[in-house]
Motif scaffolding. Structure first.
Motif, short mmCIF file in Angstrom:
data_model
loop_
_atom_site.label_atom_id
_atom_site.label_comp_id
_atom_site.label_asym_id
_atom_site.label_seq_id
_atom_site.Cartn_x
_atom_site.Cartn_y
_atom_site.Cartn_z
N ILE B 6 -14.12 4.17 -11.43
CA ILE B 6 -13.33 4.00 -10.21
C ILE B 6 -13.38 5.30 -9.41
CG2 ILE B 6 -11.04 3.50 -9.30
CD1 ILE B 6 -10.54 1.86 -11.84
N LEU B 7 -13.95 5.20 -8.21
CA LEU B 7 -14.09 6.38 -7.36
C LEU B 7 -12.86 6.49 -6.46
CD1 LEU B 7 -17.84 6.06 -6.27
CD2 LEU B 7 -16.88 7.15 -8.31
N SER B 8 -12.10 7.55 -6.68
CA SER B 8 -10.86 7.69 -5.92
C SER B 8 -10.91 8.92 -5.01
CB SER B 8 -9.68 7.79 -6.88
OG SER B 8 -8.48 7.80 -6.16
N GLY B 9 -11.98 9.01 -4.24
CA GLY B 9 -12.07 10.12 -3.29
C GLY B 9 -11.73 9.62 -1.90
N PRO B 21 -4.07 14.02 3.28
CA PRO B 21 -4.92 14.64 2.26
C PRO B 21 -4.26 14.61 0.88
CG PRO B 21 -5.00 15.92 4.27
CD PRO B 21 -3.98 14.85 4.50
N GLY B 22 -2.97 14.83 0.81
CA GLY B 22 -2.29 14.86 -0.47
C GLY B 22 -1.95 13.48 -1.02
N ARG B 23 -2.06 12.47 -0.19
CA ARG B 23 -1.72 11.10 -0.61
C ARG B 23 -2.67 10.14 0.09
NH1 ARG B 23 3.96 8.22 0.87
NH2 ARG B 23 2.89 8.39 2.87
N PRO B 24 -3.93 10.17 -0.32
CA PRO B 24 -4.94 9.38 0.41
C PRO B 24 -4.82 7.89 0.14
CG PRO B 24 -5.94 10.46 -1.46
CD PRO B 24 -4.51 10.92 -1.43
N LYS B 25 -5.62 7.16 0.85
CA LYS B 25 -5.55 5.70 0.86
C LYS B 25 -5.50 5.05 -0.53
CE LYS B 25 -8.44 2.15 2.84
NZ LYS B 25 -9.85 2.08 3.22
N PRO B 26 -6.30 5.48 -1.51
CA PRO B 26 -6.25 4.78 -2.81
C PRO B 26 -4.87 4.84 -3.45
CG PRO B 26 -8.19 6.21 -2.68
CD PRO B 26 -7.35 6.53 -1.48
N LEU B 27 -4.09 5.86 -3.11
CA LEU B 27 -2.81 6.04 -3.78
C LEU B 27 -1.67 5.34 -3.04
CD1 LEU B 27 -3.20 9.77 -4.84
CD2 LEU B 27 -3.94 7.69 -6.00
N MET B 108 -16.73 1.18 -8.67
CA MET B 108 -15.90 0.51 -7.65
C MET B 108 -15.15 1.54 -6.83
SD MET B 108 -14.20 -2.73 -9.66
CE MET B 108 -13.57 -1.77 -11.04
N PRO B 109 -15.20 1.43 -5.51
CA PRO B 109 -14.30 2.25 -4.69
C PRO B 109 -12.86 1.83 -5.01
CG PRO B 109 -15.98 1.17 -3.35
CD PRO B 109 -16.03 0.55 -4.71
N SER B 110 -11.94 2.75 -4.86
CA SER B 110 -10.56 2.46 -5.25
C SER B 110 -9.67 2.12 -4.07
CB SER B 110 -9.97 3.68 -5.95
OG SER B 110 -10.01 4.78 -5.07
N ASP B 111 -10.27 1.94 -2.90
CA ASP B 111 -9.40 1.71 -1.74
C ASP B 111 -9.76 0.43 -0.99
OD1 ASP B 111 -11.78 2.63 -0.77
OD2 ASP B 111 -10.91 4.16 0.54
N HIS B 112 -10.36 -0.52 -1.72
CA HIS B 112 -10.67 -1.80 -1.10
C HIS B 112 -9.75 -2.88 -1.64
CE1 HIS B 112 -15.06 -0.37 -0.26
NE2 HIS B 112 -14.15 0.34 0.38
N SER B 266 -11.89 -6.71 1.58
CA SER B 266 -11.67 -5.91 2.79
C SER B 266 -11.66 -4.44 2.42
CB SER B 266 -10.34 -6.27 3.46
OG SER B 266 -10.02 -5.32 4.47
N ASP B 267 -12.30 -3.64 3.21
CA ASP B 267 -12.25 -2.20 2.93
C ASP B 267 -11.02 -1.56 3.59
OD1 ASP B 267 -12.96 -2.19 5.60
OD2 ASP B 267 -14.46 -0.61 5.40
N ILE B 268 -10.20 -2.36 4.24
CA ILE B 268 -8.99 -1.87 4.93
C ILE B 268 -9.35 -0.62 5.72
CG2 ILE B 268 -6.50 -1.55 4.70
CD1 ILE B 268 -6.59 -2.52 1.92
N GLY B 269 -10.34 -0.79 6.58
CA GLY B 269 -10.88 0.36 7.31
C GLY B 269 -10.08 0.73 8.54
N SER B 270 -9.04 -0.01 8.82
CA SER B 270 -8.21 0.29 9.99
C SER B 270 -6.89 -0.45 9.83
CB SER B 270 -8.90 -0.20 11.27
OG SER B 270 -8.97 -1.62 11.26
N TRP B 271 -5.93 -0.09 10.66
CA TRP B 271 -4.65 -0.80 10.63
C TRP B 271 -4.85 -2.26 10.99
CZ3 TRP B 271 -1.20 1.31 7.88
CH2 TRP B 271 -1.05 2.69 7.83
#
Lengths: 352, 352
Positions: B6-9, B21-27, B108-112, B266-271
């Motif tokens: 799981i890639l959480s960058g 930066p301290g609380r990015p999308k995956p979190l 797997m990306p962690s923010d989809h 969905s990659d939730i790439g925008s609001w």
């Protein structure tokens, strides 16, 4: 000598989320760096004809008011701290009783903006003679629009230059009536600014609103004093009817005068009203705090310790605090009251 | 056995002001109560065919990630903590080197968001044989619109049911081209989900991206280990070129397959993308947090510990945190990046 009496009550729900019960409209720096209270106190500060003011406010705001007055270099003669809010008649009754009977009291709300205070001072000084003679002098704002949210004062015959008898007080009018008032050129907005001898007001209260006067007298008899702070006794004060000085006295008295004043007045009764007051950038935006805008026009955008970023919107009010945000079309900003009520019904902490 | 990686960058600037930066999308818990990372980890958690995952993340997020995984009942086999971000190729290189050579790694990306994870699992299980045989298997999302923001994968001949050769990778297309892709019925979105044997990836890296592999090997040789946490040596890792696995390896390799998957991705790439995902009320509003709306339609309104009150607006995104607020038309929510850049230029703390 004029003794300003600054009334610092009122919740200012319409300025939510900036105004809160603990930090109401008079204590906010809405128009610039100074609070509305500070600006009000500054209007007669240092004038030869005026003395230190009497402040009437809610007990819970005492510390913040003291801090703000000190910051503004104002030393209150007296701070009357109400245990419960009871509208303007009891507040003015207590102030009149606590003052010297011969004092000319100049009652001013603390949450209005006046762009040209020199014009107000001029009108007040011109009215002193009439007030000393026993007249209750109101100040009528020369109207700039057929506003339906204000009461109007219709002028009668002239007493002396700048001071007229009041012919009649007019209730908040419907639109058509407001336009008719405007067309007469003889109707002014009632801004709640009054000048009178303390003993004159006491006699008027005795005649027109004895319950108010009695409660005020009893509350003062049992009052606790602490330096300039005066705390009317709670149970007695709470017995006073909650009524405005307009209804209780001014609209009933006989010797009522009006001094017209054209001073750039606003009661800042809505976010829209504040927008109109503030200076705008080229896109017609008025901003305060850390704000970044892209393709935004005609909007009031305020961040109180909060960064606000907006893009692609027009004619909005956006006001953000650390715990609440308001977004609304500017021309509907009066409806904020409804949102605040909805939040109150839900028990939201954002309206505490 | 499948070993999820799981890639959480990634910073997720487009989800400002929630993502930082301290609380990015995956979190962030964007779609419901669980964070995107928790939802990603849950997709193969408890499956017989899968083992505990490897997480690759930035060092600074280690504590929050551990907390979230524990909350979700996930025990990571390994948490690789990157000292500096270097895109996906170095992250995957380190994971492949740290895994067993025979492991089937499922990156797997962690923010989809994936609405139907069972469909993804089905596709993954169907592709295991091909991956075991040495294929690098990509997962192609069946497109629902001519999206210009994604790369496309064009399918070739079938390898086995549900698995095809990749005929070609297509760059992010212009609108017309995207429509043509959609019309073929043979082009899928590249969602960045990959399945391969660890040793296969290592050999591909050696051939196509030797600098990445060498940096990863050196960083692991000097790595510090602390329970499941593995910290690649900083100077070595920083030498790795910052490059995506797509450019570095996948688009250059020969034995690349694609497994189509129709999983509500969905990659939730925008609001706007998040709005589309979320359930709406009768007025078409999607809300989160304490929100009060009056006469609002088609809007995404989120308060993160902040009350949001809105009236009389339409098709807006309003997102409020304790220190920042965003207001924008939904269909322009991709422009948020520009606002964030403007704030960064000003040195605003609201983007830290």
């Amino acid at each position: 000598l004029i003794r300003p009496v600054i009334l610092s009550g009122g919740a200012g729900t319409r300025m939510w989320p900036l105004s809160r019960p603990g930090r109401p409209k008079p204590l906010l720096a809405l128009t610039g760096e100074r609070s509305m209270l500070q600006l009000t106190a500054a209007r007669f500060q240092g004038q030869q004809e005026a003395t230190d003011p009497i402040i009437v406010a809610h007990e819970s705001h005492a510390e913040e008011i003291s801090r703000q007055l000190e910051e503004a270099g104002v030393t209150p003669a007296l701070m009357i701290l109400e245990p419960v809010p009871r509208n303007t008649a009891p507040a003015i009754a207590v102030a009149a009783l606590a003052a010297n009977p011969e004092d000319l009291l100049l009652v001013m709300p603390s949450d209005h903006a006046i762009e040209r205070p020199d014009k107000l001072r001029e009108a007040v000084f011109a009215a002193c003679r009439s007030a000393a003679e026993g007249w209750l002098v109101t100040f009528g704002i020369v109207p700039t629009a057929p506003h339906t949210g204000y009461g109007y004062i219709r002028v009668g015959t002239q007493l002396r230059p700048g001071v007229h008898r009041v012919e009649r007080f007019e209730e908040k009018p419907a639109r058509e009536m407001a336009e008719a008032f405007l067309a007469t050129g003889r109707c002014y907005w009632n801004a709640g600014i009054f000048l009178f001898r303390a003993e004159v007001m006491i006699e008027l209260l005795r005649h027109h609103a004895p319950a108010v006067l009695e409660a005020a007298e009893a509350a003062l008899a049992g009052a606790a004093s602490d330096g300039p702070r005066l705390r009317p006794e709670e149970q007695a004060f709470a017995r006073a009817p909650s009524i405005s000085i307009d209804y209780a006295v001014i609209e009933r008295a006989r010797q009522v005068a009006v001094a017209p004043v054209e001073a750039g007045w606003s009661d800042i009764g809505s976010w829209e009203a504040l927008y109109q007051l503030k200076s705008k950038d080229e896109a017609g935006n008025a901003v305060a705090g850390e704000v970044v805008l892209h393709d935004v026009r005609g909007s009031l955008v305020m961040g109180d310790g909060v960064t606000v970023a907006a893009l692609g919107v027009e004619d909005l009010v956006i006001v953000a605090t650390a715990d609440a945000v308001l977004v609304a079309p500017r021309h509907r900003s009066e409806e904020v009251k409804g949102l605040v009520e909805a939040l109150r019904t839900r028990g939201s902490k954002a309206v505490d």
